[in-house]
Design an enzyme around this catalytic site. Structure first.
Site, PDB file in Angstrom:
ATOM      1  N   GLU B  62       0.807  -1.223   0.000  1.00 34.05           N
ATOM      2  CA  GLU B  62       0.000   0.000   0.000  1.00 34.05           C
ATOM      3  C   GLU B  62       0.840   1.273   0.000  1.00 34.05           C
ATOM      4  O   GLU B  62       0.417   2.308  -0.505  1.00 34.05           O
ATOM      5  CB  GLU B  62      -0.960   0.013   1.195  1.00 34.05           C
ATOM      6  CG  GLU B  62      -2.098  -0.999   1.083  1.00 34.05           C
ATOM      7  CD  GLU B  62      -1.753  -2.369   1.637  1.00 34.05           C
ATOM      8  OE1 GLU B  62      -0.562  -2.625   1.919  1.00 34.05           O
ATOM      9  OE2 GLU B  62      -2.667  -3.201   1.790  1.00 34.05           O
ATOM     10  N   PHE B 124     -11.356  -7.864  13.520  1.00 33.46           N
ATOM     11  CA  PHE B 124     -10.261  -8.275  12.636  1.00 33.46           C
ATOM     12  C   PHE B 124      -9.948  -7.165  11.639  1.00 33.46           C
ATOM     13  O   PHE B 124     -10.851  -6.618  11.003  1.00 33.46           O
ATOM     14  CB  PHE B 124     -10.642  -9.567  11.889  1.00 33.46           C
ATOM     15  CG  PHE B 124      -9.595  -9.995  10.898  1.00 33.46           C
ATOM     16  CD1 PHE B 124      -8.325 -10.369  11.332  1.00 33.46           C
ATOM     17  CD2 PHE B 124      -9.857 -10.013   9.541  1.00 33.46           C
ATOM     18  CE1 PHE B 124      -7.345 -10.743  10.426  1.00 33.46           C
ATOM     19  CE2 PHE B 124      -8.893 -10.395   8.629  1.00 33.46           C
ATOM     20  CZ  PHE B 124      -7.630 -10.762   9.069  1.00 33.46           C
ATOM     21  N   GLN B 125      -8.681  -6.844  11.512  1.00 30.87           N
ATOM     22  CA  GLN B 125      -8.192  -5.780  10.619  1.00 30.87           C
ATOM     23  C   GLN B 125      -8.859  -4.432  10.922  1.00 30.87           C
ATOM     24  O   GLN B 125      -9.068  -3.624  10.022  1.00 30.87           O
ATOM     25  CB  GLN B 125      -8.366  -6.165   9.140  1.00 30.87           C
ATOM     26  CG  GLN B 125      -7.442  -7.316   8.758  1.00 30.87           C
ATOM     27  CD  GLN B 125      -7.266  -7.495   7.264  1.00 30.87           C
ATOM     28  OE1 GLN B 125      -8.176  -7.241   6.486  1.00 30.87           O
ATOM     29  NE2 GLN B 125      -6.090  -7.965   6.855  1.00 30.87           N
ATOM     30  N   LYS B 174     -17.575  -1.177   5.924  1.00 26.83           N
ATOM     31  CA  LYS B 174     -18.016  -2.111   4.889  1.00 26.83           C
ATOM     32  C   LYS B 174     -19.543  -2.106   4.740  1.00 26.83           C
ATOM     33  O   LYS B 174     -20.054  -2.200   3.620  1.00 26.83           O
ATOM     34  CB  LYS B 174     -17.519  -3.519   5.249  1.00 26.83           C
ATOM     35  CG  LYS B 174     -17.552  -4.471   4.072  1.00 26.83           C
ATOM     36  CD  LYS B 174     -16.873  -5.795   4.406  1.00 26.83           C
ATOM     37  CE  LYS B 174     -16.924  -6.736   3.212  1.00 26.83           C
ATOM     38  NZ  LYS B 174     -16.380  -8.066   3.547  1.00 26.83           N
ATOM     39  N   MET B 492      24.217   9.201   2.268  1.00 29.90           N
ATOM     40  CA  MET B 492      24.052  10.442   3.027  1.00 29.90           C
ATOM     41  C   MET B 492      24.268  10.192   4.521  1.00 29.90           C
ATOM     42  O   MET B 492      24.825  11.042   5.223  1.00 29.90           O
ATOM     43  CB  MET B 492      22.673  11.050   2.760  1.00 29.90           C
ATOM     44  CG  MET B 492      22.554  12.497   3.211  1.00 29.90           C
ATOM     45  SD  MET B 492      23.768  13.595   2.446  1.00 29.90           S
ATOM     46  CE  MET B 492      22.872  14.166   0.994  1.00 29.90           C
TER      47      MET B 492
END
Lengths: 171, 594
Positions: B62, B124-125, B174, B492
């Protein structure tokens, strides 16, 4: 190496905001994220349709930081208007406190006498205690609480400050 | 899809939340969505199945989706759209969301959420997405009813793309995706408290013109705001510079707004800017800051920053004004609109450019230091040479070239040695400094600009941060090129350790590097290795001419450092121009600065 600190000024900010979920977290979180101070914060909706809330924030910081706080508040999408009451001409600020004091005999009489001087109301009592309700500027409440501390202060609840500009016009 | 006879006889379609969302995206002109499916966005993915108008680009992580959306947005001027699931989908997107906030990139991130009745139950999630993203978005929403969705989506696009652009998150449970509501395209009534100031105060413009006309040593200090304002703003900047004769420098984010081929161009300013740009900032009598924000990478030590100049700051965000540097004249406005007003007033008053002979002569003196020069021994490829050759070869190819970078030494060398004449061709992570930005950004830019030659200049460490997107590029047949300056170090970090910690290279060596050529080939890419100076030109040419995606492992001098450099806590006048000026230690005040 030493970390330098700057001298702070107390400012009372008055905000009108859209009364939507998360607005308080957004404002409080902006203060923590950017390292600004909140001395007190009050919030309640102020329109009949519950669409707008007024938030009064007492903060402190150097003038440059106060300017940044106002600019950062102003750019939050749900914030309608930010006014620095401390910089915007004369204004009224009030805070309410409930002060529980316990004692008997002369202490009890002295507590009532002081309450009268400060125009505090008795809102609860037992044989050994009072709860006083007092309103006023924060320093008046500080003084009253300080005096009660010498008599028999049990605990204090304070609302934080609300304020409005004086005169007929809105901020 | 049923039709409801609504009040006053208007037929309004009853649609699911997922359908409403996709219809809003179509109404907003969205052509591409970067995303990754998961449980909490399945209803939306079902609508996207064979969708006639919205192309979905399946990423591999993502974070990649967010940087692709940024690359797409920065190179096309259109908002980037991301679609991810709840919980880990949303948390993985947070780095890219924060990056977009810091660099003012318009982006809409749609996150799935568990059903409304499960919110707060540690389902969940489940993650508190609006809580987590509250301070890394310009604004965010949790939509609890399909009837409110259309208004929120259209408002979100308005907020993301207007004023100072930024990311907006829309969290959609959802059940809200499944439930139905009537949909008709809403009137655009923006959030009542959101009113960005676009038009400048006329009195302030007038004062600005008087200050410009009176200035003997003016400088235009421009930033990403000019690019965000659109291509017209870049054209106006060129006109303003020509009218006033003022030299121009730019931040990292603003490169390309003013042509590097112009004699008035000083190069980038700041920590790794040119000597002439930083000295001109220090000695100027007037700084006109156009869409930049006096970032710490630009100013160096604040109390020594341009001590004798008056300053004008044009910015659309009031909170940028007087945040770090106090200015005489703030102008709150869109920088393009403000420049148009300035040009009109300048012409109307019949001002002529001041005689800049003396100022130009001083600047030429600083230019003569040739601060970007580097020593070549012929045995190794100097990284600066690799960028310079990349520039000349791509310029000679005649193609429209878009350069993205990761973060580190290679980024600064690209900024110094690749020269941009047009806006929207340079995509880099400036504010947040996100390693892993450049490669997905290149994919997003390629999707928005299918005919352009899109090259990600990378380091061997940065490229590994989103290397999984090699699969995305192959899947969508995207001919992006990755040009790795491989010095086997987080260069760097190593450079700062050399400057500050007596070269104790704590964890900055890139041990166990993959064979980048084999890795490329494993994904179906072409892999090219360039080992020495004699292979450089041909290798770059081969990269440009090879169709399809190409990864180049260009082995460069391992211990080169990026100069010039203003060390942390130092002033513009205290630049290190070459390695001989490095002392290897710093005091605690300097060590405490990033």
């Amino acid at each position: 190496m030493h970390i330098q600190e700057e001298t702070n000024q107390r400012h009372v900010l008055s905000l009108t905001v859209a009364n939507e979920a998360g607005i308080l977290a957004r404002i409080a979180g902006m203060f923590t994220a950017r390292g600004y101070n909140i001395d007190s914060l009050t919030v309640a909706d102020i329109t009949p349709d519950h669409a707008i809330s007024r938030i009064t924030i007492v903060t402190n910081g150097p003038p440059k930081v106060i300017d940044q706080i106002i600019a950062q508040l102003d750019r939050l999408v749900p914030v309608h208007k930010v006014t620095d009451l401390s910089e915007n001409g004369p204004y009224v600020e009030r805070e309410l406190a409930l002060v529980k004091v316990a004692g008997t005999g002369e202490d009890r009489i002295e507590a009532l006498r002081l309450a009268d001087v400060f125009r505090a109301k008795v809102v609860d009592t037992t044989i050994e205690s009072f709860i006083f309700e007092i309103t006023g500027p924060s320093d008046k409440i500080d003084t009253f609480v300080g005096l009660m501390g010498q008599i028999g202060l049990v605990e204090v609840g304070r609302t934080g400050v609300v304020g409005l500009v004086r005169g007929k016009d809105p901020v | 899809m049923a039709l409801l006879a609504f009040e006053e006889g208007i037929d309004v379609a009853e649609m699911s939340g997922a359908d409403i969302l996709c219809q809003c995206l179509v109404d907003q002109g969205v052509e591409v969505v970067f995303g990754y499916p998961g449980g909490a966005v399945l209803p939306i993915y079902d609508i996207l199945y064979n969708h006639p108008k919205i192309k979905h680009v399946l990423v591999r992580h993502e974070q990649g989706a967010t940087h692709m959306a940024e690359g797409y947005a920065r190179s096309t001027g259109k908002p980037g759209v991301v679609l991810v699931t709840s919980g880990p989908g949303a948390t993985n997107a947070i780095t890219g969301i924060t990056d977009a906030l810091m660099d003012s990139i318009p982006m809409i991130v749609i996150t799935g959420q568990v059903a409304t009745h499960l919110i707060g139950s540690d389902a969940f999630q489940e993650a508190d997405t609006v809580g987590l993203t509250r301070h890394c978005t310009k604004h965010n929403y949790l939509v609890k009813s399909p009837a409110k969705l259309a208004h929120v989506v259209h408002e979100a696009f308005h907020i993301a793309t207007s004023g100072r652009p930024g990311p907006v998150v829309i969290d959609i449970p959802k059940d809200v995706q499944v439930a139905t509501a009537p949909y008709s395209k809403p009137e655009m009534n923006a959030h009542p408290s959101y009113r960005p100031q676009v038009k400048a105060d006329a009195a302030a413009i007038s004062t600005a013109i008087e200050m410009l006309a009176a200035a003997e040593r003016p400088i235009l200090y421009t930033g990403g705001g000019v690019i965000n304002s659109g291509p017209e703003a870049s054209a106006l900047l060129r006109e303003l510079a020509e009218l006033t004769g003022a030299p121009v420098t730019s931040t990292l984010m603003g490169l390309g707004a003013f042509p590097a081929s112009s004699p008035q161009w000083l190069g980038m300013l700041g920590m790794h800017g040119t000597y002439e740009a930083n000295m001109a900032m220090n000695k100027a009598d007037l700084i006109v800051c156009l869409g930049a924000r006096f970032d710490d990478r630009v100013t160096g030590r604040l109390d020594a920053f341009s001590p004798n100049s008056r300053k004008i700051h044009v910015d659309i965000d009031r909170s940028s004004v007087n945040k770090t540097v106090e200015v005489e004249l703030p102008i709150i406005a869109d920088v393009g609109s403000a420049m148009a007003d300035m040009i009109a007033v300048w012409k109307q008053r019949g001002h002529e450019a001041n005689d800049m002979t003396e100022w130009t002569a001083r600047i030429d003196g600083w230019r003569a230091r040739k601060c970007l020069d580097y020593v070549e021994d012929g045995a190794e490829i100097m990284p600066q040479r690799a960028i310079a050759d990349l520039f000349s070869a791509t310029r000679a190819s005649g193609k429209d070239v878009i350069i993205t970078t990761e973060v580190g030494q290679h980024q600064m060398w690209a900024a110094q040695h690749y020269h941009f004449d047009e806006p929207n061709k340079w995509l880099t992570s400036g504010g947040l400094g996100t390693m892993g930005y450049g490669f997905p950004a290149a994919i997003g830019a390629q999707i928005g600009n299918p005919d352009s030659l899109v090259i990600c200049v990378a380091g061997d460490a940065s490229i590994q941060m989103n290397i999984q997107e090699l699969g995305t590029a192959i899947q969508y047949r995207l001919p992006v090129k990755i040009f790795i300056l491989n010095n086997e170090y987080m260069g760097m970090v190593r450079q700062w350790q050399e400057l500050t910690y007596e070269s104790r290279y704590s964890n900055s060596y890139s041990d166990a590097l993959p064979d980048f050529v084999k890795l490329a080939e494993a994904y179906g890419w072409t892999g090219i290795r360039i080992e020495g100076p004699q292979e450089l030109e041909a290798g770059i040419r081969q990269m440009i001419e090879t169709p399809g995606p190409v990864m180049v492992d260009c082995r460069v001098a391992k211990l080169s450092n990026c100069f010039p450099m203003i060390p942390s806590g130092a002033a513009h006048t205290d630049m290190l121009l070459d390695p001989s000026q490095v002392s290897g230690t710093m005091n605690d005040e300097a060590k405490a600065l990033v």
